[in-house]
Motif scaffolding. Structure first.
Motif: not given
Length: 249
Positions: A4, A28, A31
């Motif tokens: 990621d 980011l 997530i």
């Protein structure tokens, strides 16, 4: 989480250093928090996963239900206003822009949110609603509303979403706004058709006018060839009509 992190440098030219990405990229952060919430959600914990999701929404503007399945290397660019429902599935290395909704269409239970394949690009403001299957390497144009399944390697635009490109067309995943306007194309085709029909009507009108002129010309020749008495008689009748009307003819 490492994937990621790395994918941001691959897909965002504005990403310059790891510190900036870690602290200033809400996609980011959302997530990463979702990974934690989803892990707790799978363990059956009743309250904490939703609390983490709520806090992530408060700080990032991105709402991801703890039950959603997010694949490896998914990048949410900017992300403000993104909503991902409970039963949604997002494939590996997909790219989601701000304002996207992966939502349901009613109060039905079970699988009610879309499933996105790998390397899918969902443009800004797009809505994918219902238990749909979106294939691999699909591009969904900005502002589109997708209500039907989409096969792999296609590009979808419009409201409702229409497939404009099929397999074999190479596209740049970052150019989600560089898509043709299918509605404008249809309107242009209709305008061209109307113009062609107008020309056909004008041609028919010209032919009809020429035929009328030929008929009038033929009648004039017949009148000129008639004898003098008939012409005089016609003239007398015209005089009678004029006198009857009081000289206003």
């Amino acid at each position: 989480m490492i994937a990621d992190f790395r994918v941001i440098f691959e897909r965002d030219p504005a990403a310059r250093n790891w510190l900036e990405v870690l602290f200033c990229y809400p996609g980011l952060q959302a997530i990463m928090l979702h990974r934690v919430a989803h892990s707790l959600y799978k363990q059956g914990m009743p309250f904490l996963p939703r609390l983490i999701s709520h806090l992530a929404r408060f700080f990032t503007g991105i709402e991801i239900h703890p039950g959603a399945q997010i694949g490896t290397g998914v990048f949410i660019d900017h992300g403000m206003g993104v909503v991902i429902g409970e039963t949604a599935e997002v494939g590996d290395y997909s790219l989601i822009y701000q304002g996207v909704t992966l939502g349901g269409t009613g109060k039905e239970s079970g699988k009610r949110h879309p499933t996105l394949g790998k390397n899918v690009v969902v443009g800004a403001g797009a809505k994918v609603l219902g238990n749909l299957n979106i294939g691999n390497s699909v591009r969904i144009g900005a502002g589109s509303v997708v209500l039907r399944d989409v096969p792999s390697d296609c590009t979808v635009v419009g409201i409702p979403g229409r497939i404009i490109y099929q397999s074999g067309v190479k596209v740049n995943p970052l150019e989600h706004g560089n898509l043709p306007d299918s509605e404008a194309k249809v309107i242009r085709l209709l305008l061209d058709r109307i113009e062609a029909l107008e020309k056909q009507v004008e041609a028919l009108q010209e032919d009809k006018l020429k035929q009328r002129e030929l008929v009038v010309s033929g009648i004039s020749k017949l009148t000129a060839s008639s004898d003098h008495d008939e012409s005089h008689s016609c003239y007398i009748k015209d005089k009678e009509i004029e006198e009857f009307l009081g000289g206003t003819m």
